[in-house]
Design an enzyme around this catalytic site. Structure first.
Site, short mmCIF file in Angstrom:
data_model
loop_
_atom_site.label_atom_id
_atom_site.label_comp_id
_atom_site.label_asym_id
_atom_site.label_seq_id
_atom_site.Cartn_x
_atom_site.Cartn_y
_atom_site.Cartn_z
N ASP A 53 0.85 -1.18 0.00
CA ASP A 53 0.00 0.00 0.00
C ASP A 53 0.90 1.23 0.00
O ASP A 53 1.62 1.48 0.97
CB ASP A 53 -0.89 -0.01 1.25
CG ASP A 53 -2.12 0.86 1.11
OD1 ASP A 53 -2.23 1.55 0.09
OD2 ASP A 53 -2.96 0.84 2.02
N ASP A 168 -2.33 2.47 -6.41
CA ASP A 168 -1.38 2.52 -5.31
C ASP A 168 -1.47 1.31 -4.38
O ASP A 168 -1.03 1.37 -3.24
CB ASP A 168 -1.60 3.80 -4.49
CG ASP A 168 -2.98 3.84 -3.84
OD1 ASP A 168 -3.87 3.13 -4.32
OD2 ASP A 168 -3.16 4.60 -2.88
N GLU A 169 -2.00 0.20 -4.86
CA GLU A 169 -2.25 -0.93 -3.97
C GLU A 169 -2.22 -2.24 -4.74
O GLU A 169 -2.73 -2.33 -5.86
CB GLU A 169 -3.63 -0.75 -3.31
CG GLU A 169 -4.07 -1.88 -2.43
CD GLU A 169 -5.50 -1.69 -1.95
OE1 GLU A 169 -5.92 -2.48 -1.08
OE2 GLU A 169 -6.20 -0.78 -2.43
#
Length: 516
Positions: A53, A168-169
């Site tokens: 993350d 973003d993950e």
């Protein structure tokens, strides 16, 4: 966790297994290094799942571009420009969050809590105190996606199975790369990670290796959670932000979750959190102790799934999401101006990308390159074709022609990409048809607008791109399940709740949809 130290990374292989086991296996002799051949000596080993993350990703990207922003309150969003009255925050750095500015905060409220630095004037007694102001920047999706590509390149190299959830993950199944075995033989060293892990394991070392590669090669920080299943790994990645590493070994998942509020559980949004509280259920431990059938009466199958996850059980496998939109390959180089070396590198990358496209049975409509100039200036060039093709020679030809623009430049990384993929059978455009097209200099590889780190124009981003967009899938809509739709079981999406529209995340960042 700040200042993660560099450590050697050991890895051992185990077969895929159920989500939660009784305990971590005892240490074994002769752990192996990443990439080494590994054995198959366990009947029912535990999965090793990492949830990566990125920390306040857009703000981190802006700090990568402008190091002077480090330590400053940074707000990325829309609507703060002169004359604008409507907008919202996409990302707030941790420094900005200290002033009460979070993702999805209306920009008018954000400006009340944290005025713009541009409005501060030490000579004006009525102006804001410069120490209580922040830097406001517009959303630059083209730039953020370029940085995300750097992150993805690391993740794809570190995991055989990767599920990209958002820009973003991502989830990584690294079971075949490492193991839960303790490091240090009969006298293992204490764990250096946060969480219930008491001794250092091969899995911890590998996760630290992934984390450090992201920061070293992409230039942005990430928090990583490591656990034997997906939902626990996700909770772990949120438990020690920013720049954290939390390891939850088999046998300790339920204990790790028990004291956390119900909102921390994967799949619990505000609506479910309130409904659970009305029943006197306020922690994950309370959920674990609840009767599954009682919760099923209130929440359907989701109630049973919540109990299972609170008890540390999650049998879902990490699987890729959908078909890719592009295929790319990149290679880092020592800083060089050697034109021949650059051409050889691009030719090899083009051959590999074209081979992968053919193996996947896909055609492509766009061919592009990336040239990263020192220190970290990313440039992309692309050419669109009149129709989908499968032509390795053409990929090399176009990539080398695009590279010619950088013939005299010093480069540190080169990449080749084919995009606008077509997985359906159909007629291909002919080379003759392609020859009549012009060169789209400066085009982004996927969007046909200016991209890279040398400008913000042409991003085409709107507030709806990152507030209220996306679709539910296993509670993975974007990035913060505690404020996402109440989606728990595989393929089960819940509509008609008030959980989904808010799109705010615990990490101070709104979701922008899938990476892929």
């Amino acid at each position: 966790m700040e200042g993660v130290d560099s450590r050697s990374v050991a890895s051992g292989a185990v077969d895929d297994g159920p989500g939660e086991a009784d305990a971590a296996r005892p240490a074994t002799d002769g752990g192996t290094l990443p990439g080494s051949d590994v054995g198959d000596d366990a009947d029912e080993p535990d999965r090793v799942v990492c949830h990566v993350d990125m920390d306040c990703f857009y703000a981190s990207c802006e700090r990568l571009r402008d190091p002077d922003l480090r330590g400053e309150p940074v707000v990325v969003g829309m609507g703060y420009e002169p004359g604008e009255t409507v907008g919202a925050v996409a990302t707030a750095s941790y420094e900005a969050r200290a002033f009460g500015v979070e993702s999805a905060t209306p920009i008018s409220e954000a400006l009340d809590r944290l005025p713009r630095r541009a409005d501060a004037d030490p000579a004006d007694p009525d102006a804001p105190d410069p120490d209580e102001t922040g830097r406001y920047l517009p959303v630059d999706m083209a730039f953020y996606e370029e940085v995300a590509e750097e992150v993805k390149a690391v993740l794809r190299d570190c995991a055989d199975v990767l599920r990209e959830v958002s820009v973003d993950e991502a989830y990584l199944d690294v079971t075949d790369r490492t193991a839960w075995d303790a490091v240090g033989g009969d006298d293992p060293e204490p764990s250096a990670a946060a969480g219930p892990s008491e001794v250092r394991t091969l899995a911890e070392g590998y996760a630290r290796h992934v984390k450090q590669r992201i920061e070293r090669e992409a230039g942005v920080p990430a928090s990583v959670g490591v656990a034997p299943n997906m939902s626990a790994a996700k909770v772990a990645s949120d438990a020690d932000k920013p720049d954290g590493l939390v390891v939850v070994p088999p046998g300790s998942v339920a204990t790790f979750l028990a004291p956390l509020p119900t909102a921390a559980l994967h799949g619990v949004g505000p609506v479910t959190e309130r409904a659970l509280a009305e029943r006197g259920i306020e922690t994950a431990g309370d959920v674990a102790d609840a009767d599954p059938e009682t919760l099923a009466e209130a929440f359907g199958d989701r109630g049973r799934a919540l109990v299972r996850r609170a008890r540390g059980k999650d049998d879902r496998e990490v699987t890729p999401r959908g078909l890719p939109k592009s295929l790319s390959r990149e290679s880092s180089l020592p800083r060089t101006t050697d034109e021949e070396r650059k051409r050889e590198t691009v030719a090899a990358l083009a051959a590999d990308v074209a081979r992968r496209a053919r193996e996947r049975g896909c055609l492509y409509r766009t061919i592009g390159i990336k040239a990263v100039l020192p220190p970290f200036d990313v440039n992309t060039r692309a050419r669109s074709l009149p129709g989908p093709v499968d032509d390795p020679d053409l990929v090399e030809e176009v990539a080398l022609e695009l590279l010619s623009e950088f013939a005299d430049d010093e480069v540190r990384k080169l990449g080749v990409r084919v995009s606008n993929l077509d997985f359906s059978e159909g007629d291909q455009a002919t080379l003759g048809g392609f020859e009549g097209t012009g060169r789209d200099r400066g085009d982004d590889l996927d969007r046909g607008g200016p991209a890279g780190r040398d400008g913000r124009e042409g991003t085409g981003a709107t507030i709806t791109d990152w507030i209220g967009g996306g679709s539910a899938d296993d509670g993975e809509t974007g990035h913060g399940d505690s404020d996402e739709s109440d989606t728990v079981s595989e393929g089960e999406a819940v509509s008609g709740t008030d959980d989904a529209p808010e799109r705010r995340t615990d990490d101070g960042q709104a979701s922008l949809g899938d990476w892929s």
